[in-house]
Write an enzyme that holds these catalytic residues in place. Structure first.
Site, PDB file in Angstrom:
ATOM      1  N   ASP A 130       0.841  -1.208   0.000  1.00  0.00           N
ATOM      2  CA  ASP A 130       0.000   0.000   0.000  1.00  0.00           C
ATOM      3  C   ASP A 130       0.873   1.254   0.000  1.00  0.00           C
ATOM      4  O   ASP A 130       2.043   1.203   0.391  1.00  0.00           O
ATOM      5  CB  ASP A 130      -0.862   0.059   1.268  1.00  0.00           C
ATOM      6  CG  ASP A 130      -2.004  -0.950   1.238  1.00  0.00           C
ATOM      7  OD1 ASP A 130      -2.177  -1.642   0.209  1.00  0.00           O
ATOM      8  OD2 ASP A 130      -2.731  -1.031   2.247  1.00  0.00           O
ATOM      9  N   ARG A 180      -1.330  -0.467  -8.591  1.00  0.00           N
ATOM     10  CA  ARG A 180      -2.683   0.006  -8.267  1.00  0.00           C
ATOM     11  C   ARG A 180      -2.684   1.536  -8.360  1.00  0.00           C
ATOM     12  O   ARG A 180      -1.795   2.182  -7.804  1.00  0.00           O
ATOM     13  CB  ARG A 180      -3.046  -0.420  -6.841  1.00  0.00           C
ATOM     14  CG  ARG A 180      -4.356   0.204  -6.338  1.00  0.00           C
ATOM     15  CD  ARG A 180      -4.526   0.021  -4.832  1.00  0.00           C
ATOM     16  NE  ARG A 180      -4.525  -1.370  -4.443  1.00  0.00           N
ATOM     17  CZ  ARG A 180      -4.177  -1.801  -3.216  1.00  0.00           C
ATOM     18  NH1 ARG A 180      -3.804  -0.938  -2.289  1.00  0.00           N
ATOM     19  NH2 ARG A 180      -4.192  -3.075  -2.935  1.00  0.00           N
TER      20      ARG A 180
HETATM   21  P1  FDA Z   1     -14.437   9.274  -4.749  1.00  0.00           P
HETATM   22  O1  FDA Z   1     -14.001   9.548  -3.370  1.00  0.00           O
HETATM   23  O2  FDA Z   1     -14.525  10.391  -5.723  1.00  0.00           O
HETATM   24  O3  FDA Z   1     -15.830   8.503  -4.703  1.00  0.00           O
HETATM   25  C1  FDA Z   1     -16.537   8.155  -5.866  1.00  0.00           C
HETATM   26  C2  FDA Z   1     -17.841   7.512  -5.446  1.00  0.00           C
HETATM   27  O4  FDA Z   1     -17.567   6.276  -4.756  1.00  0.00           O
HETATM   28  C3  FDA Z   1     -18.641   8.332  -4.435  1.00  0.00           C
HETATM   29  O5  FDA Z   1     -19.463   9.261  -5.087  1.00  0.00           O
HETATM   30  C4  FDA Z   1     -19.428   7.249  -3.719  1.00  0.00           C
HETATM   31  O6  FDA Z   1     -20.496   6.816  -4.494  1.00  0.00           O
HETATM   32  C5  FDA Z   1     -18.426   6.106  -3.652  1.00  0.00           C
HETATM   33  N1  FDA Z   1     -17.612   6.153  -2.421  1.00  0.00           N
HETATM   34  C6  FDA Z   1     -16.303   6.491  -2.313  1.00  0.00           C
HETATM   35  N2  FDA Z   1     -15.885   6.374  -1.042  1.00  0.00           N
HETATM   36  C7  FDA Z   1     -16.951   5.977  -0.335  1.00  0.00           C
HETATM   37  C8  FDA Z   1     -17.155   5.682   1.035  1.00  0.00           C
HETATM   38  N3  FDA Z   1     -16.185   5.800   1.936  1.00  0.00           N
HETATM   39  N4  FDA Z   1     -18.397   5.288   1.411  1.00  0.00           N
HETATM   40  C9  FDA Z   1     -19.401   5.159   0.526  1.00  0.00           C
HETATM   41  N5  FDA Z   1     -19.262   5.422  -0.778  1.00  0.00           N
HETATM   42  C10 FDA Z   1     -18.070   5.827  -1.215  1.00  0.00           C
HETATM   43  N6  FDA Z   1      -5.461   5.125  -0.694  1.00  0.00           N
HETATM   44  C11 FDA Z   1      -4.163   5.369  -0.407  1.00  0.00           C
HETATM   45  O7  FDA Z   1      -3.813   6.510  -0.125  1.00  0.00           O
HETATM   46  N7  FDA Z   1      -3.260   4.338  -0.417  1.00  0.00           N
HETATM   47  C12 FDA Z   1      -3.598   3.066  -0.763  1.00  0.00           C
HETATM   48  O8  FDA Z   1      -2.742   2.180  -0.770  1.00  0.00           O
HETATM   49  C13 FDA Z   1      -4.958   2.812  -1.078  1.00  0.00           C
HETATM   50  N8  FDA Z   1      -5.376   1.559  -1.392  1.00  0.00           N
HETATM   51  C14 FDA Z   1      -6.661   1.357  -1.853  1.00  0.00           C
HETATM   52  C15 FDA Z   1      -7.052   0.108  -2.317  1.00  0.00           C
HETATM   53  C16 FDA Z   1      -8.309  -0.074  -2.855  1.00  0.00           C
HETATM   54  C17 FDA Z   1      -8.702  -1.421  -3.364  1.00  0.00           C
HETATM   55  C18 FDA Z   1      -9.223   1.025  -2.923  1.00  0.00           C
HETATM   56  C19 FDA Z   1     -10.570   0.879  -3.549  1.00  0.00           C
HETATM   57  C20 FDA Z   1      -8.851   2.255  -2.425  1.00  0.00           C
HETATM   58  C21 FDA Z   1      -7.587   2.432  -1.875  1.00  0.00           C
HETATM   59  N9  FDA Z   1      -7.202   3.673  -1.352  1.00  0.00           N
HETATM   60  C22 FDA Z   1      -5.885   3.879  -1.034  1.00  0.00           C
HETATM   61  C23 FDA Z   1      -8.243   4.730  -1.068  1.00  0.00           C
HETATM   62  C24 FDA Z   1      -8.365   5.720  -2.207  1.00  0.00           C
HETATM   63  O9  FDA Z   1      -7.215   6.495  -2.306  1.00  0.00           O
HETATM   64  C25 FDA Z   1      -9.593   6.614  -2.024  1.00  0.00           C
HETATM   65  O10 FDA Z   1      -9.487   7.304  -0.820  1.00  0.00           O
HETATM   66  C26 FDA Z   1     -10.925   5.872  -2.042  1.00  0.00           C
HETATM   67  O11 FDA Z   1     -10.918   4.845  -2.985  1.00  0.00           O
HETATM   68  C27 FDA Z   1     -12.078   6.847  -2.409  1.00  0.00           C
HETATM   69  O12 FDA Z   1     -11.875   7.385  -3.690  1.00  0.00           O
HETATM   70  P2  FDA Z   1     -12.703   6.948  -4.999  1.00  0.00           P
HETATM   71  O13 FDA Z   1     -11.693   6.699  -6.065  1.00  0.00           O
HETATM   72  O14 FDA Z   1     -13.585   5.818  -4.714  1.00  0.00           O
HETATM   73  O15 FDA Z   1     -13.473   8.236  -5.475  1.00  0.00           O
END
Ligand code: FDA
Length: 307
Positions: A130, A180
């Site tokens: 990560d 990732r």
């Molecule tokens: P965004 O935050 O724009 O959300 C898009 C949509 O997704 C929202 O409108 C909602 O519908 C849904 N959504 C997102 N978060 C939600 C929540 N908490 N509850 C409910 N709905 C939600 N970060 C990092 O800094 N280091 C890492 O190593 C990782 N590793 C990692 C692995 C995996 C498999 C995932 C999916 C994520 C990570 N992350 C991470 C976290 C990442 O950086 C980020 O904070 C989250 O994925 C939220 O961003 P989105 O891309 O989903 O978009």
């Protein structure tokens, strides 16, 4: 502002010990955290895989302060790797270097990670490293570069919110990385990271477009697009199709409990989707980061608190 406040509170674990006293906290946390034990996590993982999903697993914990804690985390991951193999699961451990002792010294951390990579290799598995906050970016990438020379089963993460990530990604492409791409989950200053959501989304799209190019895939890169952002997911699917990239050469990744509707629909469209399952007693920081990502989660939590 709420996001910044929550990300600040995520660094105050003492608050978690207070919240733990409320039974409803456990119920709300359970939406994102599979349980406290390896057994509970493996049960959830088995169920997800029966539904056609790939999985990853994180034993929650970070910034350990003693070698004993780092050793305990390593032993838990070793046990997980054995159990994943024994149960025939397609589950990849996703580990934080500060959980394996990075704050106590690179040597200790590398030693622990190598134990995981050796066992994962013996079982035909890999280990995802990560990415934590920007204080660790250089060290994490340096460690990855060192290990990548010796291990073909180590994978890494790039955060779209950091300005430096475009350059870092080019270096990783040159190493045929399994990488990732995520937006980034920590509180970073504007001198290091795009301050606005629209800018972060645009950066994500640029990096995703680069990863999903014919020549990058031909160079041996395996992109894992970690996001719940439906607009970006659709753009990624369209881009892969336009570039003629086969479905098995990349994947999307999501967190357990977030957008479960997409967990159902995407595999049905022939898209590879891996769900990351988190478990453990150290749920507080992970949980508050999830609240910070979506104000509706916070309202849900506060409504229960008031009741
Ligand atoms: P965004 O935050 O724009 O959300 C898009 C949509 O997704 C929202 O409108 C909602 O519908 C849904 N959504 C997102 N978060 C939600 C929540 N908490 N509850 C409910 N709905 C939600 N970060 C990092 O800094 N280091 C890492 O190593 C990782 N590793 C990692 C692995 C995996 C498999 C995932 C999916 C994520 C990570 N992350 C991470 C976290 C990442 O950086 C980020 O904070 C989250 O994925 C939220 O961003 P989105 O891309 O989903 O978009």
């Amino acid at each position: 502002m709420i996001r910044r406040l929550l990300l600040y509170l995520s660094t105050k674990p003492a608050l978690g010990r207070h919240l733990e006293r409320f039974t409803f906290t456990k119920r709300v946390v359970r939406r994102f955290v599979a349980g406290e034990t390896v057994g509970e996590a493996l049960e959830v993982i088995g169920e997800l895989e029966r539904r056609g999903l790939l999985t990853a697993v994180t034993y929650l914990g970070e910034n350990v302060t003693t070698p004993k804690e780092a050793q305990a985390a390593t032993e838990t991951y070793l046990y997980l790797l054995d159990e994943i193999h024994r149960r025939g699961l397609a589950c990849v451990p996703s580990v934080k270097l500060t959980h394996l002792g990075l704050d106590l010294g690179t040597g200790l951390c590398v030693e622990n990670l190598e134990r995981l990579l050796d066992l994962a290799r013996a079982h035909g598995n890999r280990v995802w490293v990560d990415m934590e906050d920007s204080a660790y970016t250089d060290r994490t990438l340096a460690l990855y570069r060192d290990l990548r020379g010796r291990y073909d089963n180590v994978a890494c993460v790039i955060q779209a919110y950091l300005y430096r990530s475009a350059a870092d990604l080019e270096d990783l492409i040159g190493r045929a990385a399994t990488v990732r791409l995520c937006k980034g989950a920590y509180r970073e200053p504007p001198r290091l990271a795009f301050p606005g959501k629209a800018q972060v989304d645009a950066s994500y799209e640029r990096l995703m477009t680069r990863l999903l190019s014919r020549e990058v895939i031909a160079a041996g890169v395996y992109p894992a697009l970690a996001t719940h952002d439906e607009r970006l997911i659709e753009r990624g699917i369209a881009r892969a199709r336009e570039q003629g990239i086969p479905a098995e050469r990349f994947e999307f990744q999501m967190l357990y409990g977030i957008r479960p509707d997409l967990h159902r629909s995407l595999p049905g469209r022939g898209v590879r989707l891996r769900v990351l399952v988190s478990f453990g007693e150290d749920w507080y920081r992970f949980f508050v980061r999830r609240l910070a990502e979506r104000p509706a989660n916070l309202l849900f939590f506060l409504r229960h608190l008031v009741r």
